[in-house]
Design an enzyme around this catalytic site. Structure first.
Site, PDB file in Angstrom:
ATOM      1  N   TYR A  57      -4.558 -27.069 -57.038  1.00 15.39           N
ATOM      2  CA  TYR A  57      -3.805 -25.860 -56.698  1.00 15.39           C
ATOM      3  C   TYR A  57      -4.463 -25.185 -55.490  1.00 15.39           C
ATOM      4  O   TYR A  57      -5.497 -24.520 -55.606  1.00 15.39           O
ATOM      5  CB  TYR A  57      -3.756 -24.890 -57.877  1.00 15.39           C
ATOM      6  CG  TYR A  57      -3.115 -25.441 -59.132  1.00 15.39           C
ATOM      7  CD1 TYR A  57      -2.307 -26.574 -59.099  1.00 15.39           C
ATOM      8  CD2 TYR A  57      -3.325 -24.831 -60.364  1.00 15.39           C
ATOM      9  CE1 TYR A  57      -1.724 -27.077 -60.248  1.00 15.39           C
ATOM     10  CE2 TYR A  57      -2.737 -25.330 -61.525  1.00 15.39           C
ATOM     11  CZ  TYR A  57      -1.949 -26.453 -61.459  1.00 15.39           C
ATOM     12  OH  TYR A  57      -1.379 -26.946 -62.611  1.00 15.39           O
ATOM     13  N   GLN A 192      -0.957 -30.747 -72.141  1.00 12.75           N
ATOM     14  CA  GLN A 192      -0.176 -29.794 -71.350  1.00 12.75           C
ATOM     15  C   GLN A 192       1.045 -30.520 -70.805  1.00 12.75           C
ATOM     16  O   GLN A 192       0.922 -31.494 -70.056  1.00 12.75           O
ATOM     17  CB  GLN A 192      -1.013 -29.213 -70.203  1.00 12.75           C
ATOM     18  CG  GLN A 192      -0.260 -28.140 -69.443  1.00 12.75           C
ATOM     19  CD  GLN A 192      -1.090 -27.413 -68.406  1.00 12.75           C
ATOM     20  OE1 GLN A 192      -0.581 -27.072 -67.323  1.00 12.75           O
ATOM     21  NE2 GLN A 192      -2.354 -27.152 -68.717  1.00 12.75           N
ATOM     22  N   LEU A 223       9.559 -21.105 -67.586  1.00 12.09           N
ATOM     23  CA  LEU A 223      10.595 -20.372 -66.843  1.00 12.09           C
ATOM     24  C   LEU A 223      11.247 -21.240 -65.776  1.00 12.09           C
ATOM     25  O   LEU A 223      12.033 -20.751 -64.975  1.00 12.09           O
ATOM     26  CB  LEU A 223       9.984 -19.126 -66.182  1.00 12.09           C
ATOM     27  CG  LEU A 223       9.606 -17.985 -67.126  1.00 12.09           C
ATOM     28  CD1 LEU A 223       8.801 -16.929 -66.382  1.00 12.09           C
ATOM     29  CD2 LEU A 223      10.850 -17.371 -67.749  1.00 12.09           C
ATOM     30  N   ARG A 225       9.875 -22.461 -63.214  1.00 10.92           N
ATOM     31  CA  ARG A 225       9.365 -21.984 -61.925  1.00 10.92           C
ATOM     32  C   ARG A 225      10.176 -20.803 -61.393  1.00 10.92           C
ATOM     33  O   ARG A 225      10.390 -20.658 -60.188  1.00 10.92           O
ATOM     34  CB  ARG A 225       9.286 -23.138 -60.923  1.00 10.92           C
ATOM     35  CG  ARG A 225       8.558 -24.319 -61.567  1.00 10.92           C
ATOM     36  CD  ARG A 225       8.225 -25.451 -60.666  1.00 10.92           C
ATOM     37  NE  ARG A 225       7.736 -26.566 -61.504  1.00 10.92           N
ATOM     38  CZ  ARG A 225       7.143 -27.646 -61.041  1.00 10.92           C
ATOM     39  NH1 ARG A 225       6.935 -27.778 -59.746  1.00 10.92           N
ATOM     40  NH2 ARG A 225       6.736 -28.600 -61.861  1.00 10.92           N
ATOM     41  N   GLY A 294       3.075 -17.985 -64.640  1.00 10.56           N
ATOM     42  CA  GLY A 294       2.458 -17.662 -63.368  1.00 10.56           C
ATOM     43  C   GLY A 294       2.838 -16.269 -62.910  1.00 10.56           C
ATOM     44  O   GLY A 294       3.861 -15.713 -63.322  1.00 10.56           O
ATOM     45  N   ARG A 296       2.303 -13.758 -59.146  1.00  9.87           N
ATOM     46  CA  ARG A 296       1.740 -13.599 -57.802  1.00  9.87           C
ATOM     47  C   ARG A 296       1.124 -12.223 -57.594  1.00  9.87           C
ATOM     48  O   ARG A 296       0.397 -12.003 -56.624  1.00  9.87           O
ATOM     49  CB  ARG A 296       2.833 -13.806 -56.761  1.00  9.87           C
ATOM     50  CG  ARG A 296       3.399 -15.217 -56.673  1.00  9.87           C
ATOM     51  CD  ARG A 296       4.564 -15.203 -55.708  1.00  9.87           C
ATOM     52  NE  ARG A 296       5.180 -16.497 -55.513  1.00  9.87           N
ATOM     53  CZ  ARG A 296       4.842 -17.347 -54.547  1.00  9.87           C
ATOM     54  NH1 ARG A 296       3.876 -17.047 -53.721  1.00  9.87           N
ATOM     55  NH2 ARG A 296       5.463 -18.507 -54.409  1.00  9.87           N
TER      56      ARG A 296
END
Length: 327
Positions: A57, A192, A223, A225, A294, A296
């Site tokens: 990442y 995972q 979701l 992404r 996630g 941001r």
């Protein structure tokens, strides 16, 4: 927040676990470092104690940001989940299984799946430095590598467990057959895998197997992404270099929009966004230990954590199931 035991380990993970793919920047159109750190801090402030990252990442950037964000925090109250087995810097000397070409500042980098003992040991030391810690709570093989025997990888993980450099060993994207092979050496703490309202393939075989073997499931892309948040049906736009421009193309937009329209009244009744409703549904599915979410920035991180502020009744779960059957 709920905290759930991971497999047969002594790890307790937050049911909503912070997913740090996007803050690495690559494939996601970039992100501001200060916003990324704020997202991690907001997650911790709202009860999210588990952070999932990987060397790939941002080509190390995501791990570095996690390490920076945790400075001054009580390390014993945070679970760092990271990975190994994707090599992009040429250090594998052509060994391993070619995966795809990634882009870094306009430069194409061939990425390989490589799970050899030598590479695993090397990657762990690099991750420990980037994360600024002396142990990893859960180390996961990022993708299966068909060129390395599974028992070689598992024995290397067993060695790291004995050395105390990792508290638990897991895998990602493994099939049931691969889990069975791994189990001949050690039983992985977790697998995972992708799981969402739009991708429920693990329900066919995987869920039954992991529940029987007491292996945890860490659900990624719950979701899809961001697609299931609904915001891309109400004007939100993606940057040109965001991989989701192509990723979203696998789904029928009208079917997804119809589903979200049907779920919107339930979300409103719960005082929640569609994203929070979807995350809560994910955490209540059989076999799912935690859902990765996630963020941001701090606002997104806090919203994700609040997904655990309500519970879906069996009647509500049945209603959602009825909508999903129409997809």
């Amino acid at each position: 927040m709920e905290y759930r035991k991971l497999g047969n380990t002594d790890l307790a993970l937050s049911a909503i676990t912070y997913g740090a793919f996007a803050i690495g920047g690559n494939m996601w159109g970039g992100n501001e470092r200060k916003d990324s750190i704020a997202a991690v801090h907001a997650s911790l402030d709202h009860g999210v104690t588990s952070l999932d990252t990987a060397p790939f990442y941002g080509f190390g950037l995501s791990e570095k940001i996690i390490g920076e964000a945790l400075q001054g925090k009580d390390r014993t109250k945070v679970q760092i989940l990271t990975k190994f087995g994707l090599v992009w810097d040429g250090s594998n000397n052509g060994k391993g299984e070619y995966f795809f070409d990634a882009e870094d500042n306009g430069k194409s980098l061939p990425v390989y799946k490589y799970a050899s003992k030598e590479n695993l040991i090397k990657e762990v030391e690099e991750s420990l430095q980037r994360l600024r810690t002396d142990y990893i709570d859960l180390l996961q093989l990022h993708w299966p590598d068909t060129t390395t025997p599974i028992d070689e990888t598992m024995l290397a993980l067993q060695q790291l467990l004995q050395q105390g450099k990792i508290r638990a060993a897991g895998v990602s994207n493994y099939s049931v057959e691969q889990l069975q092979d791994a189990g001949k050496t050690i039983t992985p703490a977790s697998n995972q895998v992708p799981y969402s309202m739009l991708n429920r393939s693990i329900e066919k075989e995987m869920v039954h197997y992991v529940r029987e073997k007491k292996i945890g499931i860490i659900a990624y892309s719950p979701l899809e992404r961001g697609l299931l948040s609904g915001k891309y049906f109400s004007g939100a736009k993606l940057k040109d270099d965001d991989h989701r421009n192509g990723y979203f193309g696998q789904f029928d937009p009208e079917a997804v929009k119809t589903l979200l329209t049907a779920l919107a009244p339930l979300a409103e009744d719960k005082g929640a966004s569609l994203a929070r409703l979807v995350l809560r549904w994910t955490t209540q599915q059989p076999g799912i230990t935690v859902a990765l979410a996630g963020a941001r920035n701090a606002e997104q991180a806090a919203s994700n954590a609040k997904s655990m502020d309500f519970t879906l009744t069996q009647q509500e779960l049945d209603f959602i199931q009825a909508q999903l059957q129409q997809l």
